[in-house]
Motif scaffolding. Structure first.
Motif, PDB file in Angstrom:
ATOM      1  N   ILE A 185      47.296  76.054  65.719  1.00 44.98           N
ATOM      2  CA  ILE A 185      46.413  76.291  66.826  1.00 44.98           C
ATOM      3  C   ILE A 185      46.855  76.548  68.293  1.00 44.98           C
ATOM      4  O   ILE A 185      46.690  77.263  69.002  1.00 44.98           O
ATOM      5  CB  ILE A 185      45.056  75.879  66.615  1.00 44.98           C
ATOM      6  CG1 ILE A 185      44.423  75.918  65.243  1.00 44.98           C
ATOM      7  CG2 ILE A 185      44.084  76.323  67.626  1.00 44.98           C
ATOM      8  CD1 ILE A 185      44.371  77.729  64.962  1.00 44.98           C
ATOM      9  N   GLY A 186      47.373  75.159  68.352  1.00 46.65           N
ATOM     10  CA  GLY A 186      48.075  75.121  69.678  1.00 46.65           C
ATOM     11  C   GLY A 186      49.011  76.027  70.052  1.00 46.65           C
ATOM     12  O   GLY A 186      49.219  76.436  71.196  1.00 46.65           O
ATOM     13  N   GLN A 217      45.917  71.590  57.669  1.00 52.47           N
ATOM     14  CA  GLN A 217      44.826  70.523  57.901  1.00 52.47           C
ATOM     15  C   GLN A 217      45.652  69.513  58.841  1.00 52.47           C
ATOM     16  O   GLN A 217      46.735  69.542  59.008  1.00 52.47           O
ATOM     17  CB  GLN A 217      44.663  69.761  56.606  1.00 52.47           C
ATOM     18  CG  GLN A 217      44.062  70.719  55.550  1.00 52.47           C
ATOM     19  CD  GLN A 217      43.748  69.997  54.260  1.00 52.47           C
ATOM     20  OE1 GLN A 217      44.364  68.817  53.999  1.00 52.47           O
ATOM     21  NE2 GLN A 217      43.014  70.582  53.359  1.00 52.47           N
ATOM     22  N   GLY A 218      44.503  68.919  59.439  1.00 45.95           N
ATOM     23  CA  GLY A 218      44.912  67.712  60.510  1.00 45.95           C
ATOM     24  C   GLY A 218      45.912  68.162  61.441  1.00 45.95           C
ATOM     25  O   GLY A 218      45.728  69.157  62.118  1.00 45.95           O
ATOM     26  N   ALA A 219      46.677  67.187  61.718  1.00 49.33           N
ATOM     27  CA  ALA A 219      47.786  67.626  63.031  1.00 49.33           C
ATOM     28  C   ALA A 219      48.550  68.727  62.852  1.00 49.33           C
ATOM     29  O   ALA A 219      48.935  69.389  63.785  1.00 49.33           O
ATOM     30  CB  ALA A 219      48.603  66.255  62.951  1.00 49.33           C
ATOM     31  N   TYR A 220      48.624  69.128  61.744  1.00 51.37           N
ATOM     32  CA  TYR A 220      49.745  70.469  61.262  1.00 51.37           C
ATOM     33  C   TYR A 220      49.070  71.552  61.875  1.00 51.37           C
ATOM     34  O   TYR A 220      49.339  72.505  62.640  1.00 51.37           O
ATOM     35  CB  TYR A 220      50.008  70.605  59.772  1.00 51.37           C
ATOM     36  CG  TYR A 220      51.047  69.172  59.411  1.00 51.37           C
ATOM     37  CD1 TYR A 220      52.203  69.034  60.149  1.00 51.37           C
ATOM     38  CD2 TYR A 220      50.569  68.648  58.327  1.00 51.37           C
ATOM     39  CE1 TYR A 220      52.865  67.921  59.440  1.00 51.37           C
ATOM     40  CE2 TYR A 220      51.557  67.630  57.877  1.00 51.37           C
ATOM     41  CZ  TYR A 220      52.465  67.366  58.480  1.00 51.37           C
ATOM     42  OH  TYR A 220      53.339  66.340  58.148  1.00 51.37           O
ATOM     43  N   PHE A 221      47.533  71.734  61.461  1.00 52.74           N
ATOM     44  CA  PHE A 221      46.779  72.771  61.866  1.00 52.74           C
ATOM     45  C   PHE A 221      46.492  72.829  63.089  1.00 52.74           C
ATOM     46  O   PHE A 221      46.446  73.969  63.911  1.00 52.74           O
ATOM     47  CB  PHE A 221      45.518  72.791  60.968  1.00 52.74           C
ATOM     48  CG  PHE A 221      44.429  73.965  61.434  1.00 52.74           C
ATOM     49  CD1 PHE A 221      44.636  75.084  60.863  1.00 52.74           C
ATOM     50  CD2 PHE A 221      43.351  73.621  61.970  1.00 52.74           C
ATOM     51  CE1 PHE A 221      44.027  76.188  61.216  1.00 52.74           C
ATOM     52  CE2 PHE A 221      42.548  74.867  62.342  1.00 52.74           C
ATOM     53  CZ  PHE A 221      43.154  75.992  61.728  1.00 52.74           C
ATOM     54  N   THR A 222      46.250  71.690  63.948  1.00 55.94           N
ATOM     55  CA  THR A 222      46.276  71.509  65.211  1.00 55.94           C
ATOM     56  C   THR A 222      47.295  71.960  66.019  1.00 55.94           C
ATOM     57  O   THR A 222      47.196  72.838  67.180  1.00 55.94           O
ATOM     58  CB  THR A 222      46.087  70.074  65.679  1.00 55.94           C
ATOM     59  OG1 THR A 222      44.926  69.500  65.029  1.00 55.94           O
ATOM     60  CG2 THR A 222      45.690  69.977  67.448  1.00 55.94           C
ATOM     61  N   ALA A 223      48.660  71.595  65.514  1.00 57.09           N
ATOM     62  CA  ALA A 223      49.983  72.206  66.079  1.00 57.09           C
ATOM     63  C   ALA A 223      50.036  73.745  65.966  1.00 57.09           C
ATOM     64  O   ALA A 223      50.314  74.505  67.038  1.00 57.09           O
ATOM     65  CB  ALA A 223      51.038  71.522  65.410  1.00 57.09           C
ATOM     66  N   PRO A 277      50.776  69.528  71.494  1.00 57.08           N
ATOM     67  CA  PRO A 277      51.116  70.016  69.883  1.00 57.08           C
ATOM     68  C   PRO A 277      51.463  71.378  69.740  1.00 57.08           C
ATOM     69  O   PRO A 277      50.658  72.392  69.998  1.00 57.08           O
ATOM     70  CB  PRO A 277      49.582  69.557  69.204  1.00 57.08           C
ATOM     71  CG  PRO A 277      48.789  69.572  70.330  1.00 57.08           C
ATOM     72  CD  PRO A 277      49.356  69.367  71.523  1.00 57.08           C
ATOM     73  N   GLN A 318      56.369  70.241  65.363  1.00 60.65           N
ATOM     74  CA  GLN A 318      55.979  69.699  64.080  1.00 60.65           C
ATOM     75  C   GLN A 318      57.123  70.009  62.907  1.00 60.65           C
ATOM     76  O   GLN A 318      57.310  68.883  62.109  1.00 60.65           O
ATOM     77  CB  GLN A 318      54.629  70.217  63.677  1.00 60.65           C
ATOM     78  CG  GLN A 318      53.413  69.659  64.359  1.00 60.65           C
ATOM     79  CD  GLN A 318      53.325  68.227  63.841  1.00 60.65           C
ATOM     80  OE1 GLN A 318      53.975  67.673  63.087  1.00 60.65           O
ATOM     81  NE2 GLN A 318      52.221  67.399  64.593  1.00 60.65           N
ATOM     82  N   LYS A 321      47.355  79.405  70.694  1.00 64.26           N
ATOM     83  CA  LYS A 321      46.918  79.511  71.977  1.00 64.26           C
ATOM     84  C   LYS A 321      47.719  79.493  73.179  1.00 64.26           C
ATOM     85  O   LYS A 321      47.326  80.352  74.020  1.00 64.26           O
ATOM     86  CB  LYS A 321      45.734  78.197  72.168  1.00 64.26           C
ATOM     87  CG  LYS A 321      45.115  78.023  73.407  1.00 64.26           C
ATOM     88  CD  LYS A 321      44.303  76.807  73.342  1.00 64.26           C
ATOM     89  CE  LYS A 321      43.500  76.586  74.918  1.00 64.26           C
ATOM     90  NZ  LYS A 321      42.763  75.389  74.981  1.00 64.26           N
TER      91      LYS A 321
END
Length: 303
Positions: free
Chosen positions: A85-86, A77-83, A250, A255, A89
């Motif tokens: 996915i980053g 969730q949040g910033a962790y999930f964004t990192a 990210p 993280q 990618k």
């Protein structure tokens, strides 16, 4: 009674023959035992500690610990999930580009008439594929950073160039991923038989048709295996990104580093372990895809 003829020419019973085979195999297992013990200590113990911490939450009031999936839920969730996915990618894009660029380069090396050139390129690829971390980041910052030599000389900053971005990091990753792809795909290219090209030409096939209908289908398992291997290498990279972009891009490895250093909310100290478990699961999925592809491509190399 059934007997078996041994290498010495003596007749023995099947039970005795089986006992002799077990005795011959025993020293081999004993020789591997120290390695198994080392692997169990070096990898098994940290893995168990990671699993335990990933599912453990400490009550800040009472100090009691309990098992829960809260850490895993927070890691997605949040910033962790964004990192996360980053990182996926960045790894997918850089691995895909390195695969596309590494194949023709490896083909040029394989078909070269100069043996010295082939050896030089493969040797350089072996060195560059392992050149990363802070030295690589410093080299690119000094060359293509905001005040880098090429940035100032070519006026790249005025044209919108920014090394400390997603695409800047992709270019840096290509520096060691393309050589790694050359090393990975060269044995498969060596396995292509010259008779296949000659037979295709004799039947009126063009060079493009040869690669489309013969070479690429044969190389597909090796190409996919190389792509997966490059993805895993980029996914696990940490020092280069940490030294070059910091938190500007990210990434899950960054993280984890922040969480380990204590830069987390109270009660989320073990989220770093949950993120590490996420990485292990993705790496396991990568290996599950890579190993069958490697075995399939090995059939062509051994044929």
């Amino acid at each position: 009674m059934t007997t078996v003829l041994t290498e010495a020419g003596a007749d023995v019973t099947p039970a005795a023959a089986a006992s002799q085979r077990r005795r011959r195999r025993a020293p081999g297992w004993l020789a591997v035992l120290p390695l198994l013990v080392f692997v169990a200590i070096a990898f098994g113990v940290p893995a168990l500690a990671m699993l335990n911490g990933a599912f453990t939450v400490k009550d800040q009031t009472t100090g009691a610990t309990s098992y829960t999936t809260a850490n895993l839920t927070d890691s997605l969730q949040g910033a962790y999930f964004t990192a996360l996915i980053g990182s996926v990618k960045l790894s997918a894009v850089s691995a895909g580009i390195a695969t596309v660029l590494g194949l023709p380069l490896a083909q040029a090396v394989v078909t070269s008439r100069f043996r010295a050139l082939r050896e030089a390129v493969l040797t350089a690829s072996g060195v560059l594929a392992n050149f990363g971390g802070v030295p690589l980041a410093f080299a690119f910052v000094a060359t293509l950073g905001n005040a880098g030599v090429l940035t100032e000389h070519l006026g790249l900053k005025d044209k919108g160039w920014n090394l400390y971005s997603f695409w800047g990091l992709v270019i840096v990753y290509l520096y060691f991923l393309i050589p790694l792809m050359v090393l990975t795909i060269t044995p498969a290219l060596d396995g292509l038989r010259s008779q296949w090209r000659e037979a295709a030409q004799n039947n009126g096939a063009t060079g493009i048709q040869y690669w489309r209908y013969i070479a690429l289908p044969v190389l597909t398992p090796s190409l996919l295996g190389g792509l997966v291997l490059l993805f895993g290498s980029a996914f696990a990279a940490y020092a280069t990104a940490a030294a070059m972009v910091g938190s500007a891009v990210p990434l899950v490895t960054l993280q984890i580093a922040d969480a380990i250093s204590g830069n987390v909310l109270v009660g989320q100290e073990n989220v770093a372990l949950a993120l590490s478990l996420d990485m292990v699961l993705i790496a396991g999925l990568v290996m599950a895809v890579y190993l069958p592809l490697q075995r399939r491509s090995a059939r062509w190399l051994e044929a």
